[in-house]
Write a protein that holds these residues in place. Structure first.
Motif, PDB file in Angstrom:
ATOM      1  N   UNK A  65       4.657  37.240  46.623  1.00  0.00           N
ATOM      2  CA  UNK A  65       5.307  38.168  47.225  1.00  0.00           C
ATOM      3  C   UNK A  65       6.074  37.279  48.236  1.00  0.00           C
ATOM      4  N   UNK A  66       7.323  37.293  48.313  1.00  0.00           N
ATOM      5  CA  UNK A  66       8.420  37.200  49.357  1.00  0.00           C
ATOM      6  C   UNK A  66       8.592  38.021  49.984  1.00  0.00           C
ATOM      7  N   UNK A  67       8.333  38.609  51.697  1.00  0.00           N
ATOM      8  CA  UNK A  67       8.760  39.656  52.472  1.00  0.00           C
ATOM      9  C   UNK A  67       9.271  38.844  53.662  1.00  0.00           C
ATOM     10  N   UNK A  68       9.214  37.732  53.550  1.00  0.00           N
ATOM     11  CA  UNK A  68      10.648  37.216  55.149  1.00  0.00           C
ATOM     12  C   UNK A  68      11.849  35.993  54.562  1.00  0.00           C
ATOM     13  N   UNK A  69      12.782  36.809  55.341  1.00  0.00           N
ATOM     14  CA  UNK A  69      14.028  35.561  55.268  1.00  0.00           C
ATOM     15  C   UNK A  69      14.790  35.602  54.289  1.00  0.00           C
TER      16      UNK A  69
END
Length: 552
Positions: A65-69
């Motif tokens: 999961x991409x949770x930053x940027x």
């Protein structure tokens, strides 16, 4: 606030301006541009994805999961507060709920976490589909029966199935229930190739009476089987990759990134364009038609800032009312879930391997309803888990997730200031209906029985927080579930579609916003009820269906 001069590209009138290049916006823009209906401008607040995209790029890795940027850095109250009521009563912006004076520090900290929960939603071309787990599960026939019963006769299972099929290329299940030529690849891990932990979970499901369901997208409810996903060889195929790649070179398609739309502009009640923030100022972009695809948080906030929403709230904020629609921002809903984290034995898990392979839909035991989805989160690096405090030094963890499929609890999203730069107030309201808590308590007991089975327990050495004694105690279990349940980042329902006789409906079943002209919604905020599955595939289907009905 400053207003900069418009550029040459902005000093024109577009046929369509689509706000938000996430799952729904990408599909809508691609379909309108391809049919040569006039010039289409797709606006996204985040960045575009690199092209070509390296396999090492986080947006390409379907295993994380991409949770930053690449996210909106929202904060949400997991419950609700009195902020909206205080505001409408004229008390001014109300402070969030705080712990009573003298309360224990731990209790105050827990409450603060509930009220400032990080709720990262996709802010990039591709939106949520670019940062999520690449799970491609359809809603169930009973979900669309509920949409139909809510006054949307064009949204029965029989009528949405062709659009699910149109968007997919399902290589595993050819036949009348699936498409084989759509832009979105659907793949599953064969049973003989699933991870040993997932295989043990599958076997225990069978032992406990949950039968095999090799196609979780065929409309049947109960069963265990491989998770369909929009990934190929571990690479996430998001909405941008699948739908925009074929139209980027068309003269009718235009994309602007790094531009945040603040409000829709009206001539009386006719949408004539949008106001947008870019380069530190506000500018006007004119259009004959405006489509909001900013998601279940972004769309209602843009509407409220534009004068479309509850008249009481708009009046309190000093925003002139264009259309009094009390349903704007109401009934926000997300899937509540509880994850039980365990440490795997050495050598069981490997970083980089698929993290979701098998899921089961079953009854929690609260009654006979198929009401929970259970599955493993496998091969997970602990530092990637939101809010996970790794005090025990576990580099790899395994979670068993219990997701409530059809929650009754509802939240809301609203503005507490007319400032175009202010963040919205998000109140998810999860667990505010006691039945949701009870179903999740039963679901946790069911999941615990899987964890304690020999096939899983022999591969796990320690479980965080939970114990046999806690799970057996009704009061302790209920308290634990209430404090640990999290949302699934499946926000929907905040501008629901329905008949004009429904006082809470915001748009008709073609997405046309009541009380306005030339303004539509095409995103998950339209869902009358949340599907019994992660929402991305249904959002893509909805946008595909609505794009067919959008007329000039």
């Amino acid at each position: 606030m400053s207003r900069r001069p418009v550029t040459a590209a902005e000093d024109r009138e577009w046929e369509y301006v689509i706000v938000g290049a996430g799952s729904a916006g990408a599909v809508t823009a691609a379909r309108l541009a391809a049919r040569d209906s006039g010039d289409v401008l797709l606006i996204e607040a985040g960045e575009d994805q690199p092209r070509p995209r390296d396999r090492a790029h986080p947006l390409a890795d379907a295993g994380r999961l991409v949770l930053a940027g690449h996210n909106w850095d929202y904060r949400a109250n997991l419950r609700t507060s009195d902020r909206l009521e205080e505001l409408v009563r004229g008390g001014g912006p109300a402070a969030p709920e705080t712990a009573a004076a003298g309360a224990a520090g731990g209790r105050a900290a827990a409450r603060a976490l509930r009220e400032r929960f990080p709720y990262q939603l996709g802010k990039v071309v591709g939106g949520g589909s670019a940062v999520n787990g690449a799970i491609a599960l359809r809603g169930l026939p009973r979900d669309f029966a509920a949409w139909e019963a809510a006054g949307n006769p064009d949204w029965s299972w029989e009528q949405v199935l062709p659009f699910y099929k149109d968007i997919e290329n399902d290589a595993d299940h050819p036949g009348p229930l699936h498409g084989d030529s759509g832009p979105l690849p659907i793949r599953r891990t064969p049973r003989d190739r699933v991870h040993p932990l997932d295989a043990a979970f599958w076997e225990e499901c069978n032992r406990q009476g949950v039968g095999d369901l090799l196609d979780l997208n065929d409309g049947r409810e109960a069963g265990v089987g491989p998770i369909p996903g929009n990934a190929v060889d571990g690479e996430r195929v998001d909405a941008s990759t699948a739908f925009l790649a074929g139209v980027r070179a068309l003269p009718t398609f235009h994309l602007r990134t790094g531009v945040r739309v603040t409000r829709v502009l009206f001539d009386r009640n006719r949408a004539v364009g949008v106001e947008a923030e870019t380069d530190g100022g506000l500018t006007t972009i004119r259009a004959r038609h405006v489509v909001l695809s900013a998601g279940a948080v972004g769309t209602p906030v843009i509407l409220q800032r534009s004068g479309v929403g509850p008249a009481g709230l708009l009046g309190a904020l000093g925003i002139p009312t264009v259309a009094d629609l009390p349903g704007v921002g109401r009934d926000l809903v997300d899937h509540p879930s509880v994850v039980i984290w365990s440490r795997p034995a050495d050598g069981v898990c490997t970083p980089g391997l698929p993290w979701r392979q098998v899921a089961a839909r079953m009854s929690s035991g609260h009654d006979d309803e198929v009401d929970i989805q259970v599955g493993l989160l496998n091969n997970v690096e602990s530092h990637t888990i939101p809010g996970f405090v790794d005090r025990l030094g576990w580099p790899l963890v395994v979670g068993i997730s219990v997701m409530l499929m059809r929650p009754r609890s509802r939240g809301r999203v609203f503005l507490d200031t007319a400032d175009p730069y202010a963040a919205p107030v998000i109140e998810l309201g999860i667990g505010t209906d006691p039945e949701d808590v009870e179903r999740l308590c039963h679901g946790v007991r069911r999941a615990w029985s899987f964890l304690r089975s020999p096939g899983l327990s022999s591969r796990l050495v320690k479980t965080q927080f939970w114990s046999d004694r806690m799970v057996a105690n009704d009061g302790v279990l209920r308290s634990g579930v209430r404090h640990i349940m999290n949302p699934g980042w499946h926000a929907s329902g905040s501008c629901r579609m329905g008949p004009e006789t429904d006082p809470w409906a915001v748009a008709d079943q073609e997405g046309r916003v009541y009380g306005t002209e030339n303004l539509r919604i095409a995103d998950a905020s339209l869902f009358p009820t949340i599907p019994s599955a992660p929402t991305n595939l249904t959002t893509l289907m909805l946008a595909e269906k609505l794009a067919r009905s959008t007329k000039e």
